[in-house]
Scaffold this motif. Structure first.
Motif, PDB file in Angstrom:
ATOM      1  N   LYS A  85      -2.102   5.697   2.298  1.00 20.64           N
ATOM      2  CA  LYS A  85      -2.202   5.615   3.753  1.00 20.64           C
ATOM      3  C   LYS A  85      -2.384   7.015   4.339  1.00 20.64           C
ATOM      4  O   LYS A  85      -3.240   7.254   5.192  1.00 20.64           O
ATOM      5  N   ASP A  86      -1.557   7.902   3.846  1.00 25.95           N
ATOM      6  CA  ASP A  86      -1.589   9.294   4.257  1.00 25.95           C
ATOM      7  C   ASP A  86      -2.977   9.899   4.051  1.00 25.95           C
ATOM      8  O   ASP A  86      -3.544  10.530   4.940  1.00 25.95           O
TER       9      ASP A  86
ATOM     10  N   LEU B  86       0.835  -1.196   0.000  1.00 27.25           N
ATOM     11  CA  LEU B  86       0.000   0.000   0.000  1.00 27.25           C
ATOM     12  C   LEU B  86       0.871   1.248   0.000  1.00 27.25           C
ATOM     13  O   LEU B  86       1.631   1.474   0.927  1.00 27.25           O
ATOM     14  N   PRO B  87       0.757   2.078  -1.045  1.00 30.31           N
ATOM     15  CA  PRO B  87       1.678   3.216  -1.129  1.00 30.31           C
ATOM     16  C   PRO B  87       1.415   4.251  -0.036  1.00 30.31           C
ATOM     17  O   PRO B  87       0.291   4.385   0.444  1.00 30.31           O
ATOM     18  N   PHE B  88       2.475   4.964   0.296  1.00 28.60           N
ATOM     19  CA  PHE B  88       2.393   5.896   1.416  1.00 28.60           C
ATOM     20  C   PHE B  88       1.354   6.983   1.177  1.00 28.60           C
ATOM     21  O   PHE B  88       0.697   7.445   2.089  1.00 28.60           O
TER      22      PHE B  88
END
Lengths: 555, 555
Positions: free
Chosen positions: B350-351, B345-347
């Motif tokens: 998530k951010d 899951l790319p940052f």
């Protein structure tokens, strides 16, 4: 007193000048100019005229700005007197082409044509001429045209004639008004010297020309379209000049613009990937250069002309005079790793890299290089952007196999790197199977410069030594070398590119040697790659094409 | 005055009690107790004795603690008088088994054995008996043992006899000292009632017993190991009790411990997945329950015994008396999505999810459900943890195909969900091909409860209606229902599980109906899944197994 030579490297987004000491090959100054109009893929400069998907245009005035800005820049920065600049040469992306009038002025400069997209420069990655390329390939195949063999069996939609055909089909008034279609690299030479000197490299690799057979026949062009029967006579020039020749001298007007002396020697223009070959010291057969960037170009000299299926092309004198120049390519290398970072990098890793204050590629490499060869159990097909060589199929897609619940991001990252190495090995094998030996590898570009893990993987997978260019501007350096050759020994330069290469090309001391225990395991993994490669290429299971079809049906 | 029944659900990490109103099936209180020793997969409780890889043990004292803690808890929480609790039942993971002495005491309680790992409970996911399972399967196949057909062709290393064989091989002194090997679920029943009442469900699904044929023959056991010839007589019991029977009554000692009345009816014990079937209202053939968690169990009733290749088992009276109970499974469902979140899951996502203050699965679902069916061009094989049904092959691994440089994380996420749906459809197809109809689907578990997108995908892929359990404790509710049946109508309960199910089982109003336009495209995609499924299963290209071999060679 040192003598200097200028290399002008026209890339996709910007142009760069390097000023190079002739004796040593040292770059003493460099300057970059971004193109004012950039790549036009949505609108013309008027901001109104919308472009279709897959279009990519540039503005020729931007190229002149590069000369006007960067040449004075480097002279000033290095404090070099213009009298000490003995020569210059240009390299360019290709096929990047434009229509010009009798005076060599681009049609897009003219009020009556400037609202017509077809009057601008068609950039190499203008992909809207695919229907024309398909038609050309079909007819060439039907007619048994022998030229197909020189291009691995297929002419790309990126090349010269598909682009001309698109203009003819969609804007016959532009076709009509065009005096000549010309490669941008040759157009710059024309502007600099006042002389049209079409180069053998783009003529050969992009315009289906060969030293022995010339252009395709009138019959063939008539079969494409009756209006094209005399396209060569009417819209091109059949006078082709060899790479390494002098094209002419800087005109008074251009001397004024650039701050160079009038009369400075200018070489016949060339292509970016191709000038890089002597810049790493390759002037003989058996040594393959990989120019590794978003994609990879493979350049190789051969003593004889052989037909190699799936390569981009073979051109006599196309890279170095006296040799057959072979080109192959992988369409997705740096781009693949960028995709991974953008789409698959977990939050925790990014976070950790920021805390450690290191780049994310470096962070991943640190983890990935701890892995033993074969430890991840993963294998990938590197087809995220199709396959250029040796399958020549843009509709293939990427595959990752062997995942389990313990699979880590760095394992996937490494598997993608390995996949590109297998792709390169497939190209090498294909060359060798067809009688072109590949004994040593050379690499240049940012990735080759920085990523030691990747270069070791390439060495282990290919079981070959790899040497790395010492210059971080290998391409522009190569152009400058051709400038020194245009000047000739008598003016402080060199009489041949071989001689220039011996003096000016440099390699890093660090090179890569295959590690036998890794080679052994990669041999097994490569066999698995080949099996998958052959299964998914056209025929056995066309799932990738069917998924693309489903996708385009629902969109 | 309402009457109540207790369901005790023993999971992998904890035990849970629910107190349920007999009339309505409403859960009036619940309580969870984490196992004090948890899953022991590194050390014994002494903290010194190290376990080998693939081991997974538990401590039987933890199970008794569950009774002691949770039963008083729920009585207190609900304010229910113990006189109003008419019955109880236990469900458990399986095959989770232990060696006990003549008095039914676990060997691991004894000083002389407590340092021996083989004296503890072997949890269902103890995978260290694979060599024993391989031997058992080989010999059974050589001898043409008919029981193999009941288990889709293969006995799992997770099951009863491989675990016994491992004890015999590695700790013959434990084998010798053991009076009986017993399923943990039956051991709890023994503790509660003082009576050993081995249940037909675990005997059938895990211990190669069938109502018609009993256990395998002495000849077969002798062929496995001469010491095993009389294993059934010496170390097991051939008295098997049907699911739905009353086992006995709570003893004085256990009444003291739990706060229940002595004499409270206790049902024959059962297995977690199996008790869930009547808890969603399934008491007839043609309706398949999917218990979706980290993995998925598929439970199905059939009128006749058919041999279905690749399923986990068919057991007469194994789920509901009077029916053949079929079980199949997918070894990686929720686990696969958790892997994706953890590793891919790319940052930025998530951010963004944190900023929007929503869970990451919800965030991804929001993006993924915007996609049209077939839009991503991706397809996956859901084998991140091998394939349980219908290939019964733990050595298969995951595959993702169709990636390009535009592929987005939510497209991969959705492709993984779709892959698990294709896996379920493959199981359904296999049942139907072998004469067991599957007309409707039922689902329970947290994912079924929360993920509407996934349930719609399952409905579209399988082209079937899906009904969802209204309870978020379907399994424990199912156990409680069996408790009400043990009590019987005369004591305020029910005389059959069918009757109990009709009164106590509830479904959500919202159910899922196939959307024809999606069904049409998923049919095509499923054909692609099948093609890949069949290509990578044993035979055509064993690349997954070879990569595993390379991996294990280098580690």
């Amino acid at each position: 007193m040192s003598k200097y030579t200028l290399g002008i490297d026209y890339g996709t987004q910007s142009g760069r000048a390097v000023l190079v000491e002739v004796e040593t090959g040292n770059i003493v100054a460099q300057s970059v100019k971004d193109y004012t109009h950039g790549v036009m893929d949505e609108y013309l400069p008027d901001g109104i005229t919308k472009l279709e998907p897959d279009w990519a245009l540039e503005h020729p005035a931007d190229y002149i700005e590069v000369l006007k800005t960067t040449i004075p820049d480097v002279l000033k920065e290095a404090g070099v007197d213009k009298n000490d600049v003995i020569g210059m040469a240009v390299d360019f992306t290709a096929c990047t082409m434009l229509p010009v009038d009798k005076q060599g002025e681009p049609l897009c400069y003219m009020d009556e044509y400037k609202a017509n997209p077809h009057s601008y420069v068609k950039l190499w990655k203008h992909h809207a001429a695919q229907p024309e390329a398909n038609k050309l390939n079909m007819i060439a195949k039907q007619r048994g045209e022998t030229f197909l063999k020189r291009y691995g069996g297929k002419i790309s939609s990126e090349w010269f004639f598909p682009k001309i055909m698109q203009i003819l089909n969609e804007a016959p008034e532009i076709y009509e008004a065009t005096d000549r279609f010309i490669e941008a690299t040759d157009w710059i030479c024309l502007k600099l010297t006042g002389k049209e000197r079409r180069n053998s490299c783009t003529a050969g690799y992009k315009a289906i020309w060969s030293k022995k057979e010339g252009y395709p026949s009138k019959d063939f062009f008539r079969a494409l379209d009756p209006r094209l029967e005399n396209v060569v006579d009417e819209k091109l020039s059949a006078d082709i000049y060899s790479i390494g020749q002098k094209a002419g001298e800087v005109t008074d007007e251009m001397a004024e613009l650039t701050g160079l002396n009038p009369g400075t020697a200018v070489a016949v223009s060339n292509v970016d990937a191709h000038v890089a070959v002597p810049a790493v010291g390759i002037t003989e057969s058996g040594k393959m250069l990989m120019i590794i960037g978003t994609s990879t170009c493979h350049m190789l000299l051969g003593a004889e002309e052989k037909y190699v299926p799936g390569i981009c092309g073979v051109v006599e004198d196309g890279i170095i005079s006296g040799y057959m120049g072979y080109e192959a390519g992988q369409s997705c290398v740096g781009d693949l790793f960028a995709w991974f970072i953008e789409n698959c990098l977990p939050f925790a890793y990014k976070d950790d890299a920021v805390k450690q204050n290191i780049g994310i590629h470096e962070y991943l490499r640190k983890k990935a290089q701890m892995l033993k060869v074969g430890e991840s159990g993963l294998i990938a097909l590197d087809w995220w952007n199709g396959n250029r060589s040796i399958l020549v199929d843009a509709d293939l897609t990427g595959l990752l196999l062997g995942c389990n619940l313990q699979t880590k991001p760095e394992e996937i990252y490494r598997a993608l790197i390995e996949a590109t190495a297998y792709g390169t090995n497939m190209i090498i094998e294909t060359f060798e199977k067809n009688g072109i030996p590949v004994n040593e590898l050379y690499a240049c570009g940012g990735i080759a410069d920085k990523d030691e893990m990747m270069m070791q993987i390439y060495s282990d997978v290919t079981n070959r030594e790899i040497y790395i260019s010492a210059s971080n501007q290998t391409v522009a350096l190569g152009a400058a070398m051709f400038g020194a050759v245009a000047a000739g020994k008598i003016n402080g330069g060199y009489d041949s590119i071989v001689e220039a290469s011996r003096k000016m090309a440099k390699l890093k001391e660090k090179h890569y040697t295959p590690i036998p225990s890794n080679v052994r395991i990669y041999k097994k993994l490569y066999e698995e790659y080949k099996l998958l490669h052959d299964y998914y290429k056209r025929g056995a299971n066309d799932v990738m094409k069917r998924l693309k079809k489903i996708k385009s049906d629902v969109l």
